[in-house]
Enzyme design. Structure first.
Site, PDB file in Angstrom:
ATOM      1  N   TYR A 117     -61.729  52.817 -50.334  1.00 46.07           N
ATOM      2  CA  TYR A 117     -61.692  54.281 -50.360  1.00 46.07           C
ATOM      3  C   TYR A 117     -62.527  54.741 -51.549  1.00 46.07           C
ATOM      4  CZ  TYR A 117     -59.312  58.880 -50.173  1.00 46.07           C
ATOM      5  OH  TYR A 117     -59.027  60.216 -50.101  1.00 46.07           O
ATOM      6  N   ARG A 170     -71.125  66.897 -45.886  1.00 46.62           N
ATOM      7  CA  ARG A 170     -70.747  66.957 -47.307  1.00 46.62           C
ATOM      8  C   ARG A 170     -69.812  65.805 -47.605  1.00 46.62           C
ATOM      9  NH1 ARG A 170     -65.798  68.692 -49.110  1.00 46.62           N
ATOM     10  NH2 ARG A 170     -65.864  66.475 -49.480  1.00 46.62           N
ATOM     11  N   LYS A 188     -60.382  56.801 -44.353  1.00 49.27           N
ATOM     12  CA  LYS A 188     -59.203  57.680 -44.335  1.00 49.27           C
ATOM     13  C   LYS A 188     -58.160  57.133 -43.362  1.00 49.27           C
ATOM     14  CE  LYS A 188     -60.562  61.234 -47.000  1.00 49.27           C
ATOM     15  NZ  LYS A 188     -59.827  61.885 -48.099  1.00 49.27           N
ATOM     16  N   GLU A 260     -62.837  66.321 -41.911  1.00 50.22           N
ATOM     17  CA  GLU A 260     -63.090  65.687 -43.203  1.00 50.22           C
ATOM     18  C   GLU A 260     -64.560  65.827 -43.593  1.00 50.22           C
ATOM     19  OE1 GLU A 260     -60.281  63.872 -44.760  1.00 50.22           O
ATOM     20  OE2 GLU A 260     -61.631  64.268 -46.429  1.00 50.22           O
ATOM     21  N   ASP A 261     -64.797  66.298 -44.779  1.00 47.88           N
ATOM     22  CA  ASP A 261     -66.135  66.323 -45.370  1.00 47.88           C
ATOM     23  C   ASP A 261     -67.185  67.042 -44.534  1.00 47.88           C
ATOM     24  OD1 ASP A 261     -64.735  65.001 -47.276  1.00 47.88           O
ATOM     25  OD2 ASP A 261     -66.047  63.262 -47.424  1.00 47.88           O
ATOM     26  N   ASP A 283     -58.528  68.284 -44.489  1.00 45.76           N
ATOM     27  CA  ASP A 283     -58.080  67.529 -45.650  1.00 45.76           C
ATOM     28  C   ASP A 283     -58.663  68.078 -46.952  1.00 45.76           C
ATOM     29  OD1 ASP A 283     -56.754  65.361 -46.852  1.00 45.76           O
ATOM     30  OD2 ASP A 283     -58.569  64.135 -46.786  1.00 45.76           O
ATOM     31  N   ASP A 284     -59.911  68.520 -46.902  1.00 47.08           N
ATOM     32  CA  ASP A 284     -60.581  68.978 -48.125  1.00 47.08           C
ATOM     33  C   ASP A 284     -60.093  70.349 -48.564  1.00 47.08           C
ATOM     34  OD1 ASP A 284     -62.454  66.689 -48.301  1.00 47.08           O
ATOM     35  OD2 ASP A 284     -63.035  67.464 -46.344  1.00 47.08           O
ATOM     36  N   ASN A 425     -65.590  64.003 -56.521  1.00 44.56           N
ATOM     37  CA  ASN A 425     -65.740  62.580 -56.186  1.00 44.56           C
ATOM     38  C   ASN A 425     -67.166  62.257 -55.779  1.00 44.56           C
ATOM     39  OD1 ASN A 425     -62.970  61.918 -56.433  1.00 44.56           O
ATOM     40  ND2 ASN A 425     -62.567  62.866 -54.447  1.00 44.56           N
ATOM     41  N   ASN A 469     -55.786  63.025 -55.816  1.00 42.96           N
ATOM     42  CA  ASN A 469     -56.586  62.792 -54.613  1.00 42.96           C
ATOM     43  C   ASN A 469     -55.726  63.060 -53.380  1.00 42.96           C
ATOM     44  OD1 ASN A 469     -57.794  61.174 -52.323  1.00 42.96           O
ATOM     45  ND2 ASN A 469     -59.323  60.809 -53.905  1.00 42.96           N
TER      46      ASN A 469
HETATM   47  O1  LIG Z   1     -62.154  61.267 -50.147  1.00 42.58           O
HETATM   48  C1  LIG Z   1     -61.646  61.559 -51.251  1.00 42.58           C
HETATM   49  O2  LIG Z   1     -61.527  60.774 -52.180  1.00 42.58           O
HETATM   50  C2  LIG Z   1     -61.113  62.957 -51.442  1.00 42.58           C
HETATM   51  C3  LIG Z   1     -61.807  63.873 -50.544  1.00 42.58           C
HETATM   52  O3  LIG Z   1     -61.355  64.213 -49.473  1.00 42.58           O
HETATM   53  C4  LIG Z   1     -63.168  64.285 -50.915  1.00 42.58           C
HETATM   54  O4  LIG Z   1     -63.588  64.078 -52.053  1.00 42.58           O
HETATM   55  O5  LIG Z   1     -63.844  64.826 -50.031  1.00 42.58           O
HETATM   56 MG   LIG Z   2     -62.874  64.699 -48.092  1.00 42.25          MG
END
Ligand SMILES: O=C([O-])CC(=O)C(=O)O
Ligand SMILES: [Mg+2]
Length: 569
Positions: A117, A170, A188, A260-261, A283-284, A425, A469
């Site tokens: 991760y 992203r 994840k 996610e992202d 999640d973000d 991160n 996190n």
């Molecule tokens: O993935 C991770 O460590 C936390 C998160 O969702 C990000 O930074 O986008």
């Molecule tokens: Mg993320």
């Protein structure tokens, strides 16, 4: 319907003209069994199993327990000094022997989390093309337009409970990594299993490939994605609409889709668009918000006062920043009964153009508008700290090294115990290091960061930084939704998750300056989070699994996947 009349892979509902996938189910044995990661046990196959499953001669004579295999693999992993090599070794293990992979991850979570991760997964995504071996997850690109339902049916599992999906625009604070963002859903979801106890077969990683604007990748001969610039607007919206429709059609109402992202604009839009009709969670925006709120609630024991007594300043007004800000405002509003418009005024955000103030309102993206309060314009972060005098400083811009010595010193001159969260991160994008935060504040800071940092010694005292996190929240949150059969996500569930996590921080942790519990106890923490989330789902009438189990913590624990080998008859 998931488990009722219709078969989930849709064959029964297909008309004679529709195409179907001719799945067969058979018992694996012999060579095939050794090559099947879900059932392979390597040297741990017993004598009886070797006889019964045609394995004689295919394995050397020695027998090993799963514990001995684990010991051997941990020893091997520790020989690698390059984090990416450890990552590749873990991915190879996942592809070879899934239970052993999860046994390692669960038993050594603090050591292996940074490998599978954040931060290593970030580097893996950057180099995904070069280290690519076997494909993981499902790739849905513009080429699959019009055929997404069929693509879903190509996946070998039909009983999916959680999907983590990215479009790679992203990835962490690393920017647009296009199709190579696949490392994120894969990572994840391995946490969903290891930390939250969902079955690996119920987890589906998805990457939507609409191109990339990353020139470096477009020119990289090993790039694995579509070699074109990103589709936007209607073309993008249509592909996502087709995906979301296909997902619900194929897996039913109760499948959880975790975004996610995604880049800011799409993240907010997709969440708003699909929240009313699908079980979706970003999640973000929401996961990060919930984990940060938990840290703040816990930190009150160290810094004193109620949440409403604090002033918050953010660097970064994207998904994480505005998501956290909104959840803090909501919690204060619940605690004090003050309206949201009032509680938001305790929270200030700085973006790349300076402090967000009312005179900028017209030109702000809509998700920033609620944070435009009355104040004269302020350009940089340091001036904003001096002007706002926050008790809490939160970095969420994805840009590293922005909490300078001057900024940390300013926070320390305003506060006896400044609370500083450097969330961006991976490690390279962290606003400051743990060592910088402790040194520059002369050991007074309460610090946590998105990526992990080692303990720091300052003035002969050891400080242990916490990891703020979303990995603390999403596995338990998802488990709570799935086990209650929830059909929608509600903000009150996020608050419930925050409170459940904050309640897990014990005196021994506070004594070390920690505002999060250690990850070593994460399965128990996840069960507690899941129970509180599920309880909220029942309370709100959003749970479909009836009757409600009496003891939700026990029920959560009983649902959790165990990586221990099963005996084969
Ligand atoms: O993935 C991770 O460590 C936390 C998160 O969702 C990000 O930074 O986008
Ligand atoms: Mg993320």
């Amino acid at each position: 319907m998931m488990n009722g009349v219709e078969k989930t892979n849709g064959e029964d509902v297909a008309t004679e003209e529709q195409l179907i996938t001719p799945w067969t189910v058979s018992v694996a044995s012999g060579y095939t069994l050794l090559r099947d990661p879900r059932h392979n046990k390597g040297l741990a196959f017993t004598e009886n199993e070797r006889d019964a499953h045609y394995l004689r001669g295919l394995l050397p004579p020695a027998l090993m327990t799963q514990e001995l295999q684990e010991k051997k693999l941990m020893h091997n992993l520790r020989q690698y000094e390059v984090p990416l090599q450890r990552y590749m070794a873990m991915m190879d293990l996942q592809e070879r022997n899934e239970r052993l992979f999860y046994k390692l991850l669960i038993d050594n979570v603090e050591e292996l989390l940074p490998v599978v991760y954040t931060p290593t997964v970030g580097e893996a995504c950057q180099k995904y093309g070069s280290i690519f071996r076997r494909p993981q997850g499902l790739y849905i690109s513009l080429k699959e337009k019009g055929k997404i339902l069929e693509v879903l049916k190509n996946w070998p599992e039909s009983n999916i409970q959680v999907i983590v999906v990215t479009d790679g625009e992203r990835i962490l604070g690393l920017g647009d990594l296009g199709c190579q963002g696949m490392g994120i859903p894969v990572g994840k979801l391995s946490l969903y299993t290891a930390l939250g106890g969902l079955r690996p077969s119920a987890c589906l990683p998805v990457t939507i490939d609409v191109g990339t604007n990353n020139e470096k990748l477009l020119n990289d001969e090993f790039y694995i994605g579509l070699r074109q610039r990103r589709a936007t607007g209607q073309e993008y919206a249509e592909l996502l609409e087709e995906f979301m429709t296909a997902v619900k059609k194929n897996y039913g109402e109760k499948v959880l889709v975790q975004f996610e992202d995604f880049a800011n604009h799409n993240a907010f839009e997709l969440l708003e668009k699909y929240s009313p009709t699908h079980l979706v969670f970003n999640d973000d925006i929401q996961g990060t918000a919930s984990v940060v709120l938990a840290g703040l609630l816990a930190a009150l024991k160290l810094v004193g006062g109620a949440l409403a007594d604090h002033r918050f300043l953010f660097l970064g007004a994207g998904e994480a920043g505005t998501g956290i800000a909104e959840l803090i405002a909501l919690e204060i509003s619940k605690q004090t009964k003050a309206p949201l418009e009032e509680t938001r005024k305790k929270i200030w955000l700085v973006d790349s153009k300076g402090l967000i103030v009312s005179s900028r309102k017209e030109s702000l993206q809509h998700f920033k508008k609620p944070w435009a309060h009355d104040h004269e314009p302020v350009k940089g972060l340091l001036d904003a700290v001096k002007a706002i005098k926050p008790t809490v400083l939160i970095g969420s811009s994805g840009v590293g090294k922005t909490f300078t010595k001057e900024v940390v010193e300013a926070m320390a001159s305003i506060n006896e115990k400044p609370l500083i969260l450097a969330l961006s991160n991976p490690t390279s994008q962290s606003e400051c290091t743990a060592e910088e935060a402790y040194t520059w504040s002369k050991g007074r800071v309460i610090f946590a960061s998105g990526s992990p940092f080692d303990p720091v010694e300052y003035n002969r005292k050891v400080f242990v930084p916490g990891q703020a996190n979303n990995a603390y929240i999403f596995p338990g949150f998802g488990l709570g939704l799935i086990m209650s059969g929830a059909i929608r996500v509600h903000d009150d569930m996020l608050l419930a998750a925050s409170e459940a996590l904050a309640a897990q921080v014990k005196q021994e942790h506070f004594d070390k300056g920690l505002i999060y519990p250690p990850f070593s106890n994460i399965r128990n923490i996840s069960a507690n989070i899941a129970a509180k989330v599920a309880a909220k789902a029942y309370e709100l009438g959003l749970a479909s699994r009836l009757p409600r189990p009496k003891d939700l913590v026990k029920y959560a624990e009983s649902c959790m996947y165990s990586p221990v080998y099963r005996s084969y008859r």
